[in-house]
Design a protein around this motif. Structure first.
Motif, PDB file in Angstrom:
ATOM      1  N   PHE A  66       0.829  -1.206   0.000  1.00 27.99           N
ATOM      2  CA  PHE A  66       0.000   0.000   0.000  1.00 27.99           C
ATOM      3  C   PHE A  66       0.866   1.259   0.000  1.00 27.99           C
ATOM      4  CE2 PHE A  66      -4.291  -1.712   1.399  1.00 27.99           C
ATOM      5  CZ  PHE A  66      -4.979  -1.106   0.370  1.00 27.99           C
ATOM      6  N   ASP A  67       1.936   1.240   0.772  1.00 32.04           N
ATOM      7  CA  ASP A  67       2.860   2.384   0.778  1.00 32.04           C
ATOM      8  C   ASP A  67       3.407   2.637  -0.627  1.00 32.04           C
ATOM      9  OD1 ASP A  67       2.844   3.352   3.386  1.00 32.04           O
ATOM     10  OD2 ASP A  67       4.311   1.881   4.083  1.00 32.04           O
ATOM     11  N   GLU A  70       0.642   4.007  -2.915  1.00 29.41           N
ATOM     12  CA  GLU A  70       0.337   5.409  -2.622  1.00 29.41           C
ATOM     13  C   GLU A  70       1.392   6.336  -3.196  1.00 29.41           C
ATOM     14  OE1 GLU A  70       0.094   9.231  -0.754  1.00 29.41           O
ATOM     15  OE2 GLU A  70       1.731   7.801  -0.404  1.00 29.41           O
ATOM     16  N   GLU A  74       0.875   9.269  -6.394  1.00 29.73           N
ATOM     17  CA  GLU A  74       1.115  10.693  -6.196  1.00 29.73           C
ATOM     18  C   GLU A  74       1.341  11.387  -7.538  1.00 29.73           C
ATOM     19  OE1 GLU A  74       4.404  11.012  -3.560  1.00 29.73           O
ATOM     20  OE2 GLU A  74       3.205  10.725  -1.747  1.00 29.73           O
ATOM     21  N   MET A 105      -5.269   2.654   4.913  1.00 27.20           N
ATOM     22  CA  MET A 105      -4.333   2.875   3.809  1.00 27.20           C
ATOM     23  C   MET A 105      -5.056   2.910   2.464  1.00 27.20           C
ATOM     24  SD  MET A 105      -0.980   0.737   5.086  1.00 27.20           S
ATOM     25  CE  MET A 105       0.198   1.738   4.172  1.00 27.20           C
ATOM     26  N   TRP A 108      -6.400   6.313   2.207  1.00 31.28           N
ATOM     27  CA  TRP A 108      -5.267   7.215   1.947  1.00 31.28           C
ATOM     28  C   TRP A 108      -4.914   7.221   0.462  1.00 31.28           C
ATOM     29  CZ3 TRP A 108       0.404   6.033   3.800  1.00 31.28           C
ATOM     30  CH2 TRP A 108       1.200   7.165   3.590  1.00 31.28           C
ATOM     31  N   CYS A 109      -4.841   6.023  -0.130  1.00 33.91           N
ATOM     32  CA  CYS A 109      -4.522   5.927  -1.559  1.00 33.91           C
ATOM     33  C   CYS A 109      -5.595   6.593  -2.410  1.00 33.91           C
ATOM     34  CB  CYS A 109      -4.373   4.458  -1.961  1.00 33.91           C
ATOM     35  SG  CYS A 109      -2.864   3.676  -1.345  1.00 33.91           S
ATOM     36  N   CYS A 110      -6.853   6.410  -2.025  1.00 33.74           N
ATOM     37  CA  CYS A 110      -7.941   7.051  -2.772  1.00 33.74           C
ATOM     38  C   CYS A 110      -7.790   8.567  -2.725  1.00 33.74           C
ATOM     39  CB  CYS A 110      -9.291   6.649  -2.183  1.00 33.74           C
ATOM     40  SG  CYS A 110      -9.775   4.935  -2.480  1.00 33.74           S
ATOM     41  N   THR A 112      -5.128  10.384  -2.163  1.00 32.50           N
ATOM     42  CA  THR A 112      -3.955  10.837  -2.910  1.00 32.50           C
ATOM     43  C   THR A 112      -4.230  10.843  -4.412  1.00 32.50           C
ATOM     44  OG1 THR A 112      -2.435  10.024  -1.211  1.00 32.50           O
ATOM     45  CG2 THR A 112      -1.529  10.339  -3.425  1.00 32.50           C
ATOM     46  N   LYS A 148      -9.056   9.363   8.075  1.00 31.35           N
ATOM     47  CA  LYS A 148      -8.483   9.224   6.735  1.00 31.35           C
ATOM     48  C   LYS A 148      -9.587   9.256   5.678  1.00 31.35           C
ATOM     49  CE  LYS A 148      -4.658   8.787   6.386  1.00 31.35           C
ATOM     50  NZ  LYS A 148      -3.600   9.826   6.250  1.00 31.35           N
ATOM     51  N   ALA A 152      -9.837  11.726   2.393  1.00 36.55           N
ATOM     52  CA  ALA A 152     -10.097  11.257   1.029  1.00 36.55           C
ATOM     53  C   ALA A 152     -11.341  11.914   0.453  1.00 36.55           C
ATOM     54  CB  ALA A 152     -10.243   9.735   1.022  1.00 36.55           C
TER      55      ALA A 152
END
Length: 207
Positions: A66-67, A70, A74, A105, A108-110, A112, A148, A152
């Motif tokens: 996931f890191d 993400e 970006e 997470m 968070w990805c959504c 970003t 989070k 998002a």
């Protein structure tokens, strides 16, 4: 010795060969490893999502995946490529993962991917992402996941009238009161709504 060290040693050894001395051949496999096997960002994104979905992969490794995902999204082109790679459905499915760290997470990805990105906002909207975030923000048992989700959601609705409308339709009446004319370009108005949502998300949810 590292691969790079091997390459440097080869360069020094063969920079000034003596007369009649045969040059050392550089291992093609080494060259391929150094320069020829570079994976594209699209491949890395697909590999990360495959790891996230794989039940055999440990929770810690899923967090690492996931890191990586993400960081990749970006970049504007990679964020837009989520749709082309058909990765929105599996990413959104992670918003319901039993592991609260992975739900956080995923949100968070959504956030970003859609931040300042109209094309990704539209794709996210088309896959039903906005109501999922509102539901998460209102009902998730973990406060950090709820926060989070607010982040998002804030990214998803700014400058996107359709996304804002979907969010308002999904919010409870008390949060919509007085905001019937809220515009997606009204950053101060959006900020005030987000502040109220963050305050709400910080409260303990009664079970």
């Amino acid at each position: 010795m590292s691969n790079l060290g091997n390459l440097l040693a080869w360069g020094i050894e063969n920079s000034n060969p003596t007369e009649g001395e045969k040059k050392t051949e550089l291992n093609p496999a080494l060259l391929a490893q150094l320069f020829g096997n570079q994976k594209s960002d699209a491949e890395l994104m697909k590999e990360a999502m495959a790891a996230i979905e794989d039940p055999a992969v440990s929770a810690a490794d899923k967090e690492t995946a996931f890191d990586n995902f993400e960081m990749l999204v970006e970049q504007l082109d990679n964020a837009n490529n989520i749709e082309n790679l058909k990765l929105w459905p599996p990413l959104l499915a992670q918003l319901s993962n039993p592991d609260d760290k992975l739900r956080r997470m995923a949100a968070w990805c959504c956030g970003t991917a859609v931040q300042n990105n109209e094309k990704s906002q539209q794709a996210f909207l088309s896959h039903g992402g906005v109501p999922k975030l509102v539901d998460m923000m209102l009902k998730d048992p973990a406060s950090d996941v709820r926060r989070k989700a607010v982040y998002a959601l804030s990214s998803a609705i700014r400058n996107s009238g359709p996304a804002l409308q979907q969010a308002m339709d999904a919010l409870p009446a008390e949060l919509k009161a007085g905001r019937e004319e809220l515009d997606a370009q009204d950053m101060e108005g959006i900020d005030r709504l987000m502040e109220e949502l963050r305050e709400r998300s910080s409260k303990v949810i009664s079970q």
